[in-house]
Design a protein around this motif. Structure first.
Motif, mmCIF file in Angstrom:
data_model
loop_
_atom_site.group_PDB
_atom_site.id
_atom_site.type_symbol
_atom_site.label_atom_id
_atom_site.label_comp_id
_atom_site.label_asym_id
_atom_site.label_seq_id
_atom_site.Cartn_x
_atom_site.Cartn_y
_atom_site.Cartn_z
ATOM 1 N N ALA A 350 0.914 -1.366 -0.030
ATOM 2 C CA ALA A 350 -0.027 -0.044 -0.039
ATOM 3 C C ALA A 350 0.840 1.408 -0.011
ATOM 4 O O ALA A 350 0.533 2.157 -0.693
ATOM 5 C CB ALA A 350 -0.907 0.021 1.396
ATOM 6 N N ARG A 351 1.907 1.228 1.013
ATOM 7 C CA ARG A 351 2.833 2.443 0.875
ATOM 8 C C ARG A 351 3.372 2.364 -0.614
ATOM 9 O O ARG A 351 3.902 3.893 -0.866
ATOM 10 C CB ARG A 351 3.557 2.281 2.131
ATOM 11 N N LYS A 352 3.921 1.485 -0.826
ATOM 12 C CA LYS A 352 4.853 1.515 -2.212
ATOM 13 C C LYS A 352 3.730 2.077 -3.309
ATOM 14 O O LYS A 352 3.949 3.078 -3.990
ATOM 15 C CB LYS A 352 4.941 0.169 -2.508
ATOM 16 N N ASN A 353 2.556 1.845 -3.316
ATOM 17 C CA ASN A 353 1.430 2.047 -4.277
ATOM 18 C C ASN A 353 1.052 3.735 -4.103
ATOM 19 O O ASN A 353 0.877 4.448 -5.041
ATOM 20 C CB ASN A 353 0.389 1.350 -4.202
ATOM 21 N N ALA A 354 1.188 4.113 -2.719
ATOM 22 C CA ALA A 354 1.045 5.572 -2.602
ATOM 23 C C ALA A 354 2.050 6.372 -3.663
ATOM 24 O O ALA A 354 1.778 7.346 -3.984
ATOM 25 C CB ALA A 354 0.870 5.637 -1.079
ATOM 26 N N LYS A 355 3.205 5.916 -3.273
ATOM 27 C CA LYS A 355 4.605 6.589 -3.737
ATOM 28 C C LYS A 355 4.345 6.557 -5.387
ATOM 29 O O LYS A 355 4.542 7.569 -5.944
ATOM 30 C CB LYS A 355 5.633 6.192 -3.125
ATOM 31 N N LEU A 356 4.076 4.991 -5.713
ATOM 32 C CA LEU A 356 3.962 5.136 -7.449
ATOM 33 C C LEU A 356 2.858 5.920 -7.900
ATOM 34 O O LEU A 356 3.001 6.493 -9.270
ATOM 35 C CB LEU A 356 3.460 3.637 -7.368
ATOM 36 N N ASN A 357 1.839 6.444 -7.106
ATOM 37 C CA ASN A 357 0.785 7.381 -7.809
ATOM 38 C C ASN A 357 0.752 8.624 -7.171
ATOM 39 O O ASN A 357 -0.115 9.280 -7.476
ATOM 40 C CB ASN A 357 -0.679 6.556 -7.545
ATOM 41 N N HIS A 358 2.106 9.012 -6.456
ATOM 42 C CA HIS A 358 2.217 10.269 -5.917
ATOM 43 C C HIS A 358 1.129 11.013 -5.098
ATOM 44 O O HIS A 358 0.806 12.007 -5.627
ATOM 45 C CB HIS A 358 2.483 11.331 -7.017
ATOM 46 N N PHE A 359 0.820 10.175 -4.258
ATOM 47 C CA PHE A 359 -0.258 10.655 -3.200
ATOM 48 C C PHE A 359 0.406 10.734 -2.182
ATOM 49 O O PHE A 359 0.782 9.722 -1.180
ATOM 50 C CB PHE A 359 -1.334 9.531 -3.039
ATOM 51 N N PRO A 360 0.872 12.214 -1.483
ATOM 52 C CA PRO A 360 1.184 12.306 -0.170
ATOM 53 C C PRO A 360 0.452 12.174 0.969
ATOM 54 O O PRO A 360 0.918 12.239 2.075
ATOM 55 C CB PRO A 360 2.125 13.823 -0.233
ATOM 56 N N ASN A 361 -0.900 12.386 0.801
ATOM 57 C CA ASN A 361 -2.145 12.399 1.656
ATOM 58 C C ASN A 361 -2.612 11.071 2.249
ATOM 59 O O ASN A 361 -3.725 11.171 2.679
ATOM 60 C CB ASN A 361 -3.232 13.536 1.217
ATOM 61 N N VAL A 362 -2.009 9.958 2.033
ATOM 62 C CA VAL A 362 -2.549 8.670 2.595
ATOM 63 C C VAL A 362 -1.374 8.492 3.563
ATOM 64 O O VAL A 362 -0.227 8.173 3.304
ATOM 65 C CB VAL A 362 -2.808 7.977 1.440
ATOM 66 N N GLU A 363 -2.043 7.820 4.718
ATOM 67 C CA GLU A 363 -1.199 7.147 5.596
ATOM 68 C C GLU A 363 -1.819 5.651 6.172
ATOM 69 O O GLU A 363 -3.058 5.657 6.251
ATOM 70 C CB GLU A 363 -1.337 8.143 6.885
ATOM 71 N N PHE A 364 -0.941 4.686 6.124
ATOM 72 C CA PHE A 364 -1.368 3.469 6.417
ATOM 73 C C PHE A 364 -0.666 2.824 7.502
ATOM 74 O O PHE A 364 0.436 3.186 8.194
ATOM 75 C CB PHE A 364 -0.937 2.509 5.198
ATOM 76 N N SER A 365 -1.559 2.029 8.244
ATOM 77 C CA SER A 365 -1.183 1.573 9.686
ATOM 78 C C SER A 365 -1.522 -0.276 9.391
ATOM 79 O O SER A 365 -2.589 -0.563 8.960
ATOM 80 C CB SER A 365 -1.787 1.945 10.762
#
Ligand code: SAH
Length: 464
Positions: A350-365
């Motif tokens: 999930a964290r990798k995918n947030a970077k891949l799609n350039h979303f800085p506004n998501v946080e995963f736990s």
């Protein structure tokens, strides 16, 4: 109190005429004799037939179809030659229209049975234009029969493997990959795993494919570290499987039905394959969960987006987020998205995918939703405007439902793969001040009895 039966309305070996009313989860017809349900394979609602009772239990019995007197207008010839043996599909003998309305009916029945409600709008099921070759993952058990390696599917209600040359609901590229790998394993005489003795090497062949990227991953699940002719196998898979991007070995030494073991090794190529849903790109690692029908996943997520009604300044929680696909789908239209998921590997994806799609506004736990969401609220002061839940079949943990009610988000979107637990949980949310506005079934699994739906709930404004 329910009345106790003193004797059953049918006897074993009795032949009688019945009319079918419903279908079970396994796709068998259900007929009621004085209220006593008889389950009979290969019968459709509306059909009249002679059946022979083969087994009786206290609360239900099983029958065999002897002669069909009327044929449903929705009956079709199942196109798959192993349909009657394989346990993978249950509805190939029913046309699309009937499959879609059956799924909607079952949602309506569950809302009635488990929630006591008949007034909630349940929309028509959204089906696929082409309800075949949709799966992006094939997970095929391997066994030995008459000295030969076979690979296929578990037969209905059993652990007996049916050999398979072709699977009609599997994506073409995956389907071909399985056959190619099967032949390579035969060529090098790799020993299939034997469940009874625990001996042998290959337990499962898995193929995953990114529909839009065309990338294929082949995984061999083995009974130990050893994989004879490893180099040659890898070479053969590389040169013969179309779109091959990654070859991995998963080691599962346990005597268990669980498919995967803890250890996965890359034998060749990348650690990930890519899948795309809408504009988004997703990296899939070997064991992480991803929706199996990418075409309908986009339809499902679009519904979630529509129901969420975001305007750009909201805080969203995505509980049971898997590799973060719904989180990212909503991130463009939200101020902030928090995702929680119990499997650590999925959260790394999930964290990798947030970077891949350039979303800085998501946080995963990583953690259980029922523990992490209350913690976000207490420790970080998170207030959510919209909460999305997408739990496994058993539904949401009650503690999570209570936390959601206390957090008072304006909207809740409930994605569910089990109408019974959906109805149970909607009852709790409805008592907690939410109006269930509509339920939208989406056919994610054509030819099977699986049902997926998205529900929109809105908080009722209360005067204080
Ligand atoms: N929303 C995702 C995944 C849904 S499947 C998607 O659309 O792809 C349900 C997910 O819930 C699985 O990934 C499973 O690992 C996770 N899960 C199961 N129990 C959980 C719990 N108690 N807390 C958080 N996640 C859980």
């Amino acid at each position: 109190m329910t009345k106790k039966r003193t004797h059953l309305p049918v006897q074993k070996n009795e032949r009688l005429e019945v009319t079918f009313q419903d279908l079970t989860h396994e796709g068998a017809g259900v007929a009621k004799v004085d209220g006593y349900p008889l389950f009979v394979p290969d019968a459709l609602p509306g059909e009249k037939a002679d059946v022979k009772v083969v087994k009786t239990g206290k609360n239900f019995g099983f029958g065999r179809l002897m002669e069909r007197h009327t044929t449903s207008t929705h009956r079709v010839d199942p196109p798959c030659p192993i349909y009657h043996w394989c346990g993978g599909c249950q509805l190939q003998h029913m046309d699309q229209e009937a499959q879609l309305s059956l799924k909607r009916e079952q949602v309506i029945n569950a809302l009635h049975k488990y929630m006591g409600r008949e007034d909630i709008p349940v929309q028509e099921t959204i089906g696929m234009n082409e309800p075949w070759a949709y799966r992006n993952k094939a997970q095929v058990p391997v066994a030995e029969r008459d000295g030969e390696l076979i690979a296929g599917f578990f037969a209905k209600r059993s652990h007996h493997i049916v050999d398979m040359d072709h699977c009609l609901i599997q994506g073409d590229q995956n389907d071909a990959a399985i056959q190619v790998v099967k032949n390579i394993l035969k060529r090098y005489e790799i020993e299939p795993y034997d469940e009874a003795s625990g001996r042998g090497v290959i337990r499962h062949i898995v193929a995953r494919n990114g529909r839009l990227s065309g990338e294929t991953m082949v995984m061999l699940v083995t009974n130990g570290e050893e994989l004879p002719h490893k180099k040659k196998l890898v070479e053969a898979i590389r040169s013969e499987v179309s779109g091959i991007h990654s070859i991995v070995q998963n080691i599962n030494k346990k005597k268990t039905n669980v498919v995967y073991g803890e250890r996965t090794e890359i034998l060749w190529g990348e650690k990930y394959i890519e899948e795309r849903i809408g504009k988004l790109r997703f990296a899939l690692s070997p064991r992480s969960f991803f929706q199996v029908n990418p075409v309908q996943t986009e339809v499902l997520y679009e519904k979630v987006r529509q129901f969420a009604g975001l305007r750009g300044n909201e805080t969203v929680i995505d509980a049971y987020c898997g590799i973060g696909s719904i989180s990212l789908f909503l991130a463009e239209e939200a101020r902030k998205v928090y995702g929680v998921e119990v499997i650590g590997e999925a959260i790394s994806d999930a964290r990798k995918n947030a970077k891949l799609n350039h979303f800085p506004n998501v946080e995963f736990s990583v953690g259980k939703a029922e523990e992490v969401v209350p913690w976000w609220r207490a420790a970080l002061g998170v207030e959510a405007d919209v909460i999305v839940v997408d739990p496994p079949r058993k539904g949401c943990d009650e503690k999570l439902l209570q936390t959601m009610i206390e957090m008072k988000p304006e909207r809740i979107i409930y994605v569910s793969c089990n109408p019974a637990t959906l109805a149970r949980d909607l009852g709790i949310l409805s008592d907690g001040g939410y109006e269930v506005q509509e339920v939208q079934p989406v056919d994610m699994f054509p030819q099977t009895t699986h049902i997926e739906c998205v529900t929109r709930l809105v908080r009722k404004i209360k005067e204080r």
